[in-house]
Design a protein around this motif. Structure first.
Motif, short mmCIF file in Angstrom:
data_model
loop_
_atom_site.label_atom_id
_atom_site.label_comp_id
_atom_site.label_asym_id
_atom_site.label_seq_id
_atom_site.Cartn_x
_atom_site.Cartn_y
_atom_site.Cartn_z
N HIS A 100 -10.01 2.45 -8.68
CA HIS A 100 -8.87 2.80 -9.54
C HIS A 100 -7.62 2.02 -9.16
CE1 HIS A 100 -6.29 5.41 -12.01
NE2 HIS A 100 -5.46 5.38 -10.99
N MET A 101 -7.38 1.83 -7.88
CA MET A 101 -6.15 1.15 -7.47
C MET A 101 -6.19 -0.34 -7.83
SD MET A 101 -6.72 1.08 -3.35
CE MET A 101 -7.95 0.03 -2.56
N GLN A 102 -7.39 -0.86 -8.23
CA GLN A 102 -7.50 -2.25 -8.69
C GLN A 102 -7.58 -2.32 -10.22
OE1 GLN A 102 -10.36 -4.64 -6.23
NE2 GLN A 102 -10.79 -2.66 -5.25
N VAL A 115 0.83 -1.21 0.00
CA VAL A 115 0.00 0.00 0.00
C VAL A 115 0.86 1.26 0.00
CG1 VAL A 115 -1.86 -1.20 1.20
CG2 VAL A 115 -0.19 0.12 2.52
N SER A 116 2.14 1.13 0.38
CA SER A 116 3.02 2.31 0.39
C SER A 116 3.19 2.89 -1.01
CB SER A 116 4.39 1.94 0.96
OG SER A 116 5.03 0.96 0.16
N LEU A 117 3.02 2.05 -2.05
CA LEU A 117 3.16 2.53 -3.43
C LEU A 117 2.02 3.46 -3.82
CD1 LEU A 117 4.13 -0.90 -5.07
CD2 LEU A 117 5.67 0.94 -4.38
N TRP A 118 0.95 3.44 -3.03
CA TRP A 118 -0.22 4.25 -3.36
C TRP A 118 -0.41 5.44 -2.42
CZ3 TRP A 118 -3.36 3.86 -7.52
CH2 TRP A 118 -3.15 2.76 -8.35
N ARG A 119 0.52 5.63 -1.51
CA ARG A 119 0.34 6.71 -0.54
C ARG A 119 0.23 8.08 -1.21
NH1 ARG A 119 2.37 10.80 2.26
NH2 ARG A 119 2.12 10.89 4.52
N PRO A 126 1.40 -0.05 -10.35
CA PRO A 126 1.45 -1.33 -9.62
C PRO A 126 0.09 -1.60 -8.98
CG PRO A 126 2.53 0.40 -8.35
CD PRO A 126 2.18 1.01 -9.68
N TRP A 127 -0.86 -2.08 -9.78
CA TRP A 127 -2.23 -2.27 -9.32
C TRP A 127 -2.29 -3.27 -8.16
CZ3 TRP A 127 -4.37 1.58 -11.58
CH2 TRP A 127 -4.07 1.92 -12.90
N LEU A 128 -3.22 -3.04 -7.27
CA LEU A 128 -3.44 -3.96 -6.17
C LEU A 128 -4.43 -5.05 -6.61
CD1 LEU A 128 -3.76 -1.52 -3.13
CD2 LEU A 128 -1.74 -2.75 -3.93
N LYS A 129 -4.12 -6.28 -6.32
CA LYS A 129 -4.97 -7.39 -6.73
C LYS A 129 -6.17 -7.50 -5.80
CE LYS A 129 -1.15 -10.07 -8.72
NZ LYS A 129 -0.43 -11.36 -8.69
N PRO A 130 -7.36 -7.69 -6.36
CA PRO A 130 -8.57 -7.84 -5.53
C PRO A 130 -8.45 -9.02 -4.57
CG PRO A 130 -9.14 -7.49 -7.84
CD PRO A 130 -7.66 -7.72 -7.80
N ASN A 131 -9.12 -8.86 -3.43
CA ASN A 131 -9.21 -9.91 -2.40
C ASN A 131 -7.89 -10.18 -1.69
OD1 ASN A 131 -11.97 -10.34 -3.03
ND2 ASN A 131 -11.37 -11.68 -4.74
N THR A 132 -6.87 -9.38 -1.95
CA THR A 132 -5.62 -9.51 -1.19
C THR A 132 -5.72 -8.67 0.08
OG1 THR A 132 -4.59 -7.69 -2.38
CG2 THR A 132 -4.28 -9.92 -3.28
N ALA A 133 -4.85 -8.95 1.04
CA ALA A 133 -4.88 -8.21 2.31
C ALA A 133 -4.61 -6.72 2.08
CB ALA A 133 -3.85 -8.80 3.26
#
Length: 342
Positions: free
Chosen positions: A253-255, A219-223, A280-287
Motif C-alpha cells: 500500500h505504501m508503494q 518514512v516519518s510520513l507513514w508512521r 506521499p507514496w514511497l518509490k520502489p527500490n529506494t532506501a
C-alpha cells in the motif's frame, strides 16, 4: 504546649485557684487526631513528608516530626490500606467467579527507569470489567535480575487467582520472552495474546529511529498510518492468519500498490484514491521503501501479529499505571511495604 499538630493551653488563676486545660483537637489513643489526618492526607494524595514539611515550615505552621510520621505510617496507615485493598480485591474476585471464565491483562511497572529497578509491581486486570484484580510487588534481588521480575509477578498472580478458583480463559500481555515461554510451556490451557498498544508503540519507535537518517527520513510520513493499520488489522480480523494478511499488505500500500498475493486479503478495501486523496507514496527500490518494508515484514514481528489481541487491549491498565506514578514517583525511594501500599 505543643505535641505534633496539637496545641494545649493550661489556664490557672492565682486568685481563685481556677484551672482549665484547652486542646486544639481531640486525642485518639494518645495520638492527636490532627497528626493522623495529616499523615493520611500525605499518603492518600501521593505527597511525601519532605514536601509537606517544607510547606509547613515556610508558613511557620506547627507540624510533626519525621519519626512520628513514619511511625503512624507503618503502624496505622499501611495496615489500613492493605485491609481496604483486600476487601476490594475480594469483591472483584467474587465478580469474576460469578461471570465464569475471564480474560486478563497483565503488565509490570518498575519503580525506576532503565534496568536498575529495585521493585516491579505486576498488575493484573479483568479486561471485561476494567477492574484491577491483583497486584504483586516483586523485588529484584528475589529473582536475581530485574528482567525476571515481570515473569515472577505473572506467575505469582496466576497462582493466587487459580487458588481462589478464578478460571482464566485468556491473557493479554506485551511480548516479553520470559512471559511467552512460561505461558507456552506451563499454562497451555490459557490463550495468550499480545497487546496491540505495546506492539504499536514498539513499531512506532522503530519507525522514528529509521526516520532520523537522511536517506530514510521520508518514512516519518507513514508512521501514524503504520500504527493505525496495525490496530485495524487486529480489530477487523477473525483469525491470526487474516490479521497477518492485512498487516503485510501495508508494504504494498505504501508503494501505491493495492492488490496483494494473499487469498485472505487480495486487495485493499478503500475506494480508488483520486489525486487530492493520494498519499506521499514511497518509490520502489529506494532506501526509505526497502528499509521500512524490511522493518514491517520482519519475520518475528509478523509471527507475533498472528497472536495480536483482536478484542481486548491493556489501555486501561496503562492508564492505571500512569495514575500510580502520582503516588509512587520513580524519582523517590520507598520501603517494600510503603511501595506496595502506594
Amino acid at each position: 504546649m505543643t505535641m505534633g499538630t496539637l496545641l494545649r493551653v493550661s489556664q490557672h488563676c492565682p486568685r481563685c485557684e481556677f484551672t482549665n486545660q484547652w486542646s486544639s483537637q481531640p486525642v485518639v489513643n494518645n495520638i492527636p487526631a490532627g497528626d493522623l489526618q495529616l499523615c493520611a492526607a500525605v499518603l492518600f494524595t501521593g505527597s511525601s513528608f519532605s514536601q509537606i514539611s517544607k510547606f509547613l515550615g515556610a508558613c511557620n505552621i506547627q507540624g510533626l516530626s519525621e519519626q512520628c510520621f513514619y511511625r503512624h505510617h507503618a503502624k496505622l496507615l499501611i495496615p489500613t490500606v492493605n485491609r481496604q485493598w483486600k476487601l476490594e480485591q475480594d469483591d472483584v474476585i467474587r465478580e469474576a467467579l460469578e461471570g465464569g471464565s475471564v480474560t486478563l491483562g497483565g503488565d509490570m511497572r518498575a519503580d525506576s527507569p532503565g534496568h536498575s529497578a529495585k521493585y516491579g509491581s505486576y498488575t493484573m486486570m479483568n479486561l471485561t470489567s476494567n477492574k484491577v484484580i491483583d497486584i504483586q510487588l516483586v523485588q529484584s534481588n528475589e529473582v536475581g535480575i530485574g528482567e525476571r521480575m515481570k515473569k515472577e509477578g505473572l506467575v505469582r498472580s496466576l497462582t493466587m487467582l487459580e487458588e481462589r478458583g478464578v478460571n482464566v480463559e485468556a491473557i493479554v500481555t506485551d511480548r516479553h520472552t520470559g512471559v511467552q515461554k512460561f505461558l507456552r510451556e506451563e499454562k497451555k490451557e490459557i490463550s495468550h495474546y499480545f497487546d496491540p498498544w505495546h506492539m504499536g508503540k514498539g513499531i512506532g519507535k522503530k519507525v522514528d529511529e529509521l526516520a532520523k537518517r537522511k536517506s530514510t527520513q521520508d518514512v516519518s510520513l507513514w508512521r501514524e498510518t503504520v500504527v493505525n493499520h496495525l490496530y485495524w488489522s487486529a480489530s477487523t480480523s477473525s483469525s491470526g492468519q487474516e490479521a497477518v494478511a492485512k498487516w503485510t499488505s501495508v508494504a504494498n500500500h505504501m508503494q501505491n500498490v493495492h492488490t496483494h498475493d494473499n487469498v485472505l486479503f487480495p486487495r485493499c478495501l478503500h475506494e480508488t484514491l483520486v489525486e487530492e486523496r493520494s498519499r506521499p507514496w514511497l518509490k520502489p527500490n529506494t532506501a526509505a521503501c526497502e528499509r521500512l518494508a524490511d522493518l514491517l515484514l520482519a519475520p518475528r514481528f509478523v509471527k507475533d501479529v498472528e497472536k495480536i489481541s483482536p478484542v481486548h487491549h491493556t489501555s486501561s491498565l496503562e492508564a492505571f499505571h500512569r495514575l500510580t506514578i502520582r503516588f509512587s514517583p520513580k524519582s523517590v525511594g520507598f520501603c517494600f511495604k510503603g511501595m506496595l501500599a502506594r
